[in-house]
Write an enzyme that holds these catalytic residues in place. Structure first.
Site, short mmCIF file in Angstrom:
data_model
loop_
_atom_site.label_atom_id
_atom_site.label_comp_id
_atom_site.label_asym_id
_atom_site.label_seq_id
_atom_site.Cartn_x
_atom_site.Cartn_y
_atom_site.Cartn_z
CE1 TYR A 1 -4.10 1.91 0.45
CE2 TYR A 1 -2.56 3.44 1.43
CZ TYR A 1 -3.79 3.17 0.88
OH TYR A 1 -4.71 4.17 0.73
CD GLN B 1 10.74 12.63 13.71
OE1 GLN B 1 11.69 12.16 13.09
NE2 GLN B 1 9.56 12.03 13.75
CG ASN C 1 -6.33 6.87 5.46
OD1 ASN C 1 -6.59 5.70 5.77
ND2 ASN C 1 -6.96 7.49 4.48
CG HIS D 1 1.07 -37.55 20.47
ND1 HIS D 1 -0.28 -37.36 20.42
CD2 HIS D 1 1.64 -36.43 19.92
CE1 HIS D 1 -0.53 -36.18 19.86
NE2 HIS D 1 0.62 -35.60 19.55
CG ASP E 1 14.03 9.65 7.05
OD1 ASP E 1 13.97 8.64 7.77
OD2 ASP E 1 13.68 10.79 7.43
CD GLU F 1 9.67 6.06 13.15
OE1 GLU F 1 9.21 7.10 13.68
OE2 GLU F 1 9.37 5.70 12.00
CG HIS F 2 13.84 7.83 13.29
ND1 HIS F 2 12.54 8.29 13.30
CD2 HIS F 2 14.00 7.19 12.09
CE1 HIS F 2 11.93 7.96 12.17
NE2 HIS F 2 12.78 7.29 11.42
CD GLN G 1 -11.80 1.95 -0.86
OE1 GLN G 1 -11.95 1.98 0.38
NE2 GLN G 1 -11.81 3.07 -1.58
CG HIS H 1 7.87 12.98 8.99
ND1 HIS H 1 7.89 12.35 7.78
CD2 HIS H 1 9.12 12.85 9.49
CE1 HIS H 1 9.10 11.86 7.55
NE2 HIS H 1 9.87 12.15 8.57
CB SER I 1 7.48 9.80 12.44
OG SER I 1 8.85 9.60 12.28
CD GLU J 1 2.85 -33.24 27.11
OE1 GLU J 1 2.33 -33.35 25.97
OE2 GLU J 1 3.70 -32.40 27.40
#
Lengths: 400, 400
Positions: B96, B224, B179, B384, B325, B291-292, B156, B227, B202, B379
């Protein structure tokens, strides 16, 4: 789902009190406080001491084989000149060990030992076992896991590990199978902590040639079927006459099986097919992507080389699934229901996380900075562009 | 959540028709059938041809660096005498690619190239880009992904990839950011297919010493912040005077920034702290697990060696996040919001699955079968036990 979410919310907001309350209500306990469900190191040791020397030896053999295998597949750091990729064990690992109709010490070993090999040092274990001693406790003792073992179960146990309570430490990942409430709770906390997977009913795909002793395959099918009523077998064979022999022996041997009620119910889920071409066989194998794929066939090497998607592949007559469930080495916690097409069985590497360490040097910066600036500009991220561009001046400190 | 589930259900039951309908309704299109949203190889090529030679070269440099890095960390099969662990590329990977306010060709490269290195040969790409040509299409063309590119977006698109339609092939894993509707849809289809992760806002954690040029750090913070409004920076430094200098330059430079509205909004999320001891610093780093993590400090080697949990670590003045990046090599698709404590950034290995191949030989069987039998019995899994025990007879075919 709403009921499980409510349990999670209550444990998050009320901590131990909610865990005590739900455990008393759902599991018929009379806990007065959280210390009451802590399993002491003494109880764990007593459980181990109580086992026969033979059973102790069997658990030790199993643990040693799991360890040896997991060490052999443990990822090593990749140290590059400017970029490295490094692994770190999770800080705290959580385990849910089922404790309903049966106790499965093998599941303790198959989940806890990979974490030990990964280098995890902090363990939290929840198990709805309320006996004074148990073989589950014994297996934990063998693994050296004697702190933070709690005799609680259900969604409240998952919530307690995911968010922590006054008594139960918060974990980074929750592993281990459980009932529908446990599975739903794991699904709902996923993302706040990691989970291993949501296990569906167990399944096996067997492909056998006509020379394999019929009764061995019948017991392989029974072994699969005795798990629970939703278990199933896909049996692929080369001739109708062999399939008929299997069917006849299933009928003959079923009445003698100790778990015949479960087996009788679950074998109705089975599929038996005759496969005509090798291409057809391989297509079926990769499409079903079964949890267990057992190939007992004169051409097994050639066939297995073409299997792409399976939870685990059991190649040959002496590598039947049942031995893999206990002592072969790889974990028996495997992806079910075709999810092997995109996920793998539990390993030591699943108890580690990893990150790149990027250490671009001045000379490399000079080479690649223009490309970075241009792409940043093309994406309209002008401060990214400036953050790259401004470093054309000298380095502020002594960096190569 | 219910609205997104309804979209998914409709796409599952009505296929292309539902995708056409939702796309026309939500994205203002006038598609009459599914072929209308297929992006032709010609359009992809035209998008590439339209780029400047400099931008083409920048995309090629980036692609080459991602490839080189991903090859260096790709797992190799472990072939053991009786137990092996083998990797297979996913059969179909789905992507995506966002296409709203801005287009991010870097995200195409940072997700598709790792899949190419993994050996994936079947790609499905959905992107809500309805222009004739775009830099997103150009990046796909550079990657050789020219089949099954669809100009659709939203829940969708996720549903179509998860379950397939008459026109859109079903995939095994869905990667890429989107999104809130896309994120919810990914959460809901997770388990039926794999997903990469649910990305949150982020963030960067910067630790800098007083010798670093103030403006460089200010641009790291702006990069940063630009974004989106939820982005944030944790700035850790050694003295109040340095922190004050940063604050003053932020104020001075902000009015000159092209994306000043977004920056102004998101810098209100920032945290600035003075860290007094090394122990305190390391504890904060591993607790936040940002994250960074960007360490620009005279003791950076020593500090980075103690970082256990981070999306990616950027060590040194020339390894600022912005270069990572785009062109450093490791994917910029990284875990956010502390999830680096238990998950890792996207790599080529995430486009593979793996399984153990267990090939126990007769002699090993003789050694380990007793342990397996005893545990199965303990068991209560008697079939088995029988499945293991019955193989004490000779092998049916010529197996070692």
């Amino acid at each position: 789902m709403l009921a499980v979410q409510n349990i999670i919310n209550d444990v998050r907001s009320q901590g131990d009190a909610a865990v005590v309350d739900y455990t008393n209500r759902f599991d018929g306990q009379n806990y007065t406080n959280a210390e009451a469900f802590r399993v002491s190191p003494d109880r764990l040791k007593a459980s181990w001491d109580e086992l026969s020397p033979e059973l102790q030896a069997s658990l030790k053999t199993t643990k040693a084989r799991i360890e040896a295998y997991e060490r052999s597949i443990l990822y090593q750091d990749m140290i590059g000149e400017e970029i490295s990729y490094v692994y770190h064990p999770l800080e705290v690992a959580g385990f849910y060990i089922p404790g309903g109709k049966a106790l499965y010490p093998s599941t303790v070993l198959m989940t806890v030992v990979p974490a030990l090999v990964a280098g995890v040092t902090n363990f939290v274990v929840t198990t709805p076992v309320f006996a004074d001693t148990s073989i589950t406790f014994a297996a934990l003792y063998l693994c050296g896991v004697t702190d933070n073992v709690f005799a609680i179960g259900g969604a409240q146990a998952i919530a307690a590990m995911a968010y922590g309570t006054e008594t139960i430490p918060q974990v980074d990942k929750i592993c281990g199978p459980g009932n529908a409430f446990v599975a739903m709770a794991k699904r709902l906390v996923n993302g706040d902590v990691a989970i291993d997977a949501i296990a569906g009913p167990s399944e096996i795909l067997l492909y056998v040639d006509d020379s394999i002793p019929v009764d061995a395959i019948v017991y392989d099918i029974f072994a699969q079927a005795e798990h629970d009523q939703a278990a199933r077998t896909f049996l692929l064979c080369e001739s109708q006459s062999f399939a008929d022999k299997i069917a006849a022996r299933i009928e003959a041997l079923l009445p003698t099986q100790k778990r015949r009620d479960i087996i009788q119910a679950s074998i109705t889920n089975n599929h038996y097919s005759i496969v005509d071409t090798r291409e057809h066989l391989i297509a079926i194998l990769n499409e079903i992507a079964a949890e267990h794929v057992s190939i007992q066939h004169r051409d097994q090497d050639e066939i297995v080389a073409q299997v792409q998607y399976a939870g685990a592949v059991f190649k040959g007559y002496y590598a039947m699934e049942a031995i893999g469930d206990y002592v072969a080495g790889p974990s028996h916690v495997l992806p079910t229901g075709g999810t092997a097409r995109f996920s793998h069985g539990l390993t030591s590497n699943d108890f580690r996380t990893a990150n790149a360490v990027i250490n671009i040097q001045h000379a490399t910066y000079d080479q690649i900075a223009p490309a970075g600036e241009l792409l940043a500009e093309a994406e309209g991220l002008y401060a990214h562009q400036a953050s790259i561009a401004i470093r054309k001046a000298e380095s502020p400190y002594d960096e190569k």
